[in-house]
Design a protein around this motif. Structure first.
Motif, PDB file in Angstrom:
ATOM      1  N   THR A   1       0.842  -1.206   0.000  1.00  0.00           N
ATOM      2  CA  THR A   1       0.000   0.000   0.000  1.00  0.00           C
ATOM      3  C   THR A   1       0.874   1.251   0.000  1.00  0.00           C
ATOM      4  OG1 THR A   1      -1.680  -1.202   1.241  1.00  0.00           O
ATOM      5  CG2 THR A   1      -1.881   1.187   1.229  1.00  0.00           C
TER       6      THR A   1
ATOM      7  N   ALA B   1       0.809   4.036  -2.874  1.00  0.00           N
ATOM      8  CA  ALA B   1       0.433   5.410  -2.496  1.00  0.00           C
ATOM      9  C   ALA B   1       1.619   6.353  -2.662  1.00  0.00           C
ATOM     10  CB  ALA B   1      -0.085   5.441  -1.065  1.00  0.00           C
TER      11      ALA B   1
ATOM     12  N   PRO C   1      -8.891   8.361  -0.565  1.00  0.00           N
ATOM     13  CA  PRO C   1      -8.595   7.496   0.593  1.00  0.00           C
ATOM     14  C   PRO C   1      -9.147   8.060   1.899  1.00  0.00           C
ATOM     15  CG  PRO C   1      -6.641   7.767  -0.782  1.00  0.00           C
ATOM     16  CD  PRO C   1      -7.668   8.718  -1.323  1.00  0.00           C
TER      17      PRO C   1
ATOM     18  N   THR D   1      -3.819   8.093   4.876  1.00  0.00           N
ATOM     19  CA  THR D   1      -5.141   7.478   4.991  1.00  0.00           C
ATOM     20  C   THR D   1      -5.245   6.200   4.144  1.00  0.00           C
ATOM     21  OG1 THR D   1      -5.996   9.069   3.380  1.00  0.00           O
ATOM     22  CG2 THR D   1      -6.404   9.542   5.700  1.00  0.00           C
ATOM     23  N   SER D   2      -4.424   6.080   3.081  1.00  0.00           N
ATOM     24  CA  SER D   2      -4.386   4.810   2.342  1.00  0.00           C
ATOM     25  C   SER D   2      -3.953   3.683   3.269  1.00  0.00           C
ATOM     26  CB  SER D   2      -3.385   4.875   1.172  1.00  0.00           C
ATOM     27  OG  SER D   2      -3.818   5.790   0.221  1.00  0.00           O
TER      28      SER D   2
ATOM     29  N   PRO E   1      -3.698  11.696   1.479  1.00  0.00           N
ATOM     30  CA  PRO E   1      -3.974  10.419   0.822  1.00  0.00           C
ATOM     31  C   PRO E   1      -2.979   9.310   1.168  1.00  0.00           C
ATOM     32  CG  PRO E   1      -3.049  12.010  -0.732  1.00  0.00           C
ATOM     33  CD  PRO E   1      -3.323  12.761   0.538  1.00  0.00           C
TER      34      PRO E   1
ATOM     35  N   ASN F   1      -6.630   2.865   5.939  1.00  0.00           N
ATOM     36  CA  ASN F   1      -7.711   2.009   5.422  1.00  0.00           C
ATOM     37  C   ASN F   1      -7.356   0.535   5.584  1.00  0.00           C
ATOM     38  OD1 ASN F   1     -10.133   3.316   4.206  1.00  0.00           O
ATOM     39  ND2 ASN F   1      -8.576   4.551   3.192  1.00  0.00           N
TER      40      ASN F   1
END
Ligand SMILES: Cc1ncc(COP(=O)(O)O)c(C=O)c1O
Length: 390
Positions: free
Chosen positions: A60, A64, A79, A287-288, A284, A291
């Motif tokens: 991830t 990202a 995200p 927060t990616s 982003p 998640n």
């Protein structure tokens, strides 16, 4: 010069560190520059929930990282929106989320929201906060004002006025200090820095009633105890008492800086564009990763693992019958070992036994390993701890 010498010359001496330079890690194990391996019962202070080298976190981050890391809060980003949706969906009381970069920022935001809420609905003069003995809510000025430790507060006085302290788990002491001038009560469902003290069910239920009675918001600070740490996604879940605001941070992005404040709609309604904000929060990249963390930890099988491994850890510690262990407290993988002696020399001796340990106050060991720790690794931890205490 090596890293330790460089730090000694160029870094402000705000931390006491052991003479170890960590360079790598895998699973629940960390490695120093000399190749020594440590079983990690600290997890970067209850942060690295999925441990080190997790393949999904790594991939991830790689994906990202190829995109812009930051757009600012001037613009929407996917995200962040998905993370907010997920957090609200798994949190029965919550309707909306506001993002920050740390735990202390999330408690600051909670105070600001509570004051704005009170001012909007009840006018001037309802600005005070009730906080508790043994609490830790962070180091920025507002959060520090709610953290009653002389050592932390005294050098920085004057602090934010209007904080009233009651005794943790003592509802009569709350009745003595609360009145309609209070806009919020803030409490950790399991106190972390204060020594791993879970709040009693009856106390929390009575606190909820008192908050309603005085039109004060109830804020749960789950910065340390939340996100799976105690075996439920939020630590307050087994208590059956719901807050109006919840502060989260530490493990939410497995080591990247993040904070989140979850609120009910009535609180969200009083916050308008420009009322509160920060440059980086909700970006982003972070927060990616968050998640992934929320998806993985909210899986019932993952939470079951935390419950079982935590119960096993606690039982094994109790079965040691070590004369220095007075009590083992806590739930899930947030355990406090009350010692009959200072914790600092035990933490120190841990390094020689390949064990990273942390205290919570003077005489409590705080065990907050990555949540992925296995029973076999718990066995190793208990054996090493027994050797250290021996
Ligand atoms: C319950 C609680 N609230 C707030 C904080 C502050 O978080 P941060 O250090 O990310 O500012 C902490 C940190 O230990 C904490 O345990």
């Amino acid at each position: 010069m090596n890293a330790i010498e460089l730090e000694q010359q160029y870094v402000v001496h705000a931390y006491n560190r052991p003479p170890i330079v960590l360079v790598d890690g895998q699973g629940v194990w960390l490695e120093d520059a000399e190749g020594n391996r440590y079983l990690d019962l600290v997890a970067g202070i209850a942060v690295n929930a999925l441990g080190y080298g997790d393949p999904e976190i790594a991939s991830t981050i790689c994906e990202a990282g190829k995109k812009p890391l930051h757009y600012s809060n001037l613009y929407h980003n996917e995200p962040m929106a998905r993370l907010a949706q997920k957090l609200v969906e798994i949190t029965p009381f919550a309707d909306r989320v506001h993002f920050q970069n740390s735990g202390t920022e999330s408690t600051e935001a909670a105070i600001k929201f509570a004051r704005k809420f009170a001012r909007t609905h009840f006018g001037e003069g309802k600005t005070d906060i009730v906080a508790f003995t043994g609490a830790f809510h962070g180091r920025t000025m507002g959060a520090l004002s709610m953290t009653p430790r002389e050592k932390y507060q005294k050098p920085y006085q004057p602090l934010m006025p209007g904080v009233r302290f009651a005794r943790f788990n003592d509802i009569d002491s709350v009745r003595e200090v609360i009145d309609d001038g209070v806009c919020a009560i803030i409490i950790e469902p399991v106190q972390g820095e204060g020594g791993i003290h879970p709040a009693d069910v009856g106390f929390m239920a009575a606190l909820r009633e008192l908050a309603w009675e005085h039109n004060a918001l109830l804020i749960f600070d789950e910065v340390q105890c939340g996100v799976g740490r105690t075996g439920t996604f939020w630590a307050h879940e087994p208590l059956g008492v719901l807050p109006d605001i919840l502060c989260s941070a530490k493990p939410l992005a497995n080591g990247l800086p993040i904070g989140a404040v979850l609120v009910i709609e009535r609180v969200a309604e009083v916050i308008h564009p420009g009322d509160h904000g920060t440059t980086f929060a909700g970006g982003p990249f972070v927060t990616s990763v968050a998640n992934v963390v929320v998806n993985r930890i909210s899986d019932p099988a993952f939470l079951q693992h935390v419950q079982e491994t935590g119960a096993y850890f606690k039982a094994r510690l109790e079965a040691l019958n070590n004369p220095h262990i007075v009590e083992v407290r806590g739930r899930g993988l947030m355990l406090g070992v009350q010692l009959d002696m200072p914790a600092a020399p035990v933490v120190q001796a841990g390094y020689e036994h390949g064990l990273l340990l942390l205290n919570a106050g003077a005489d409590v060991l705080r065990l907050v390993p990555p949540l992925i720790i296995s029973k076999d690794e718990v066995d190793i931890a208990v054996e090493r701890l027994a050797a250290v205490l021996g």
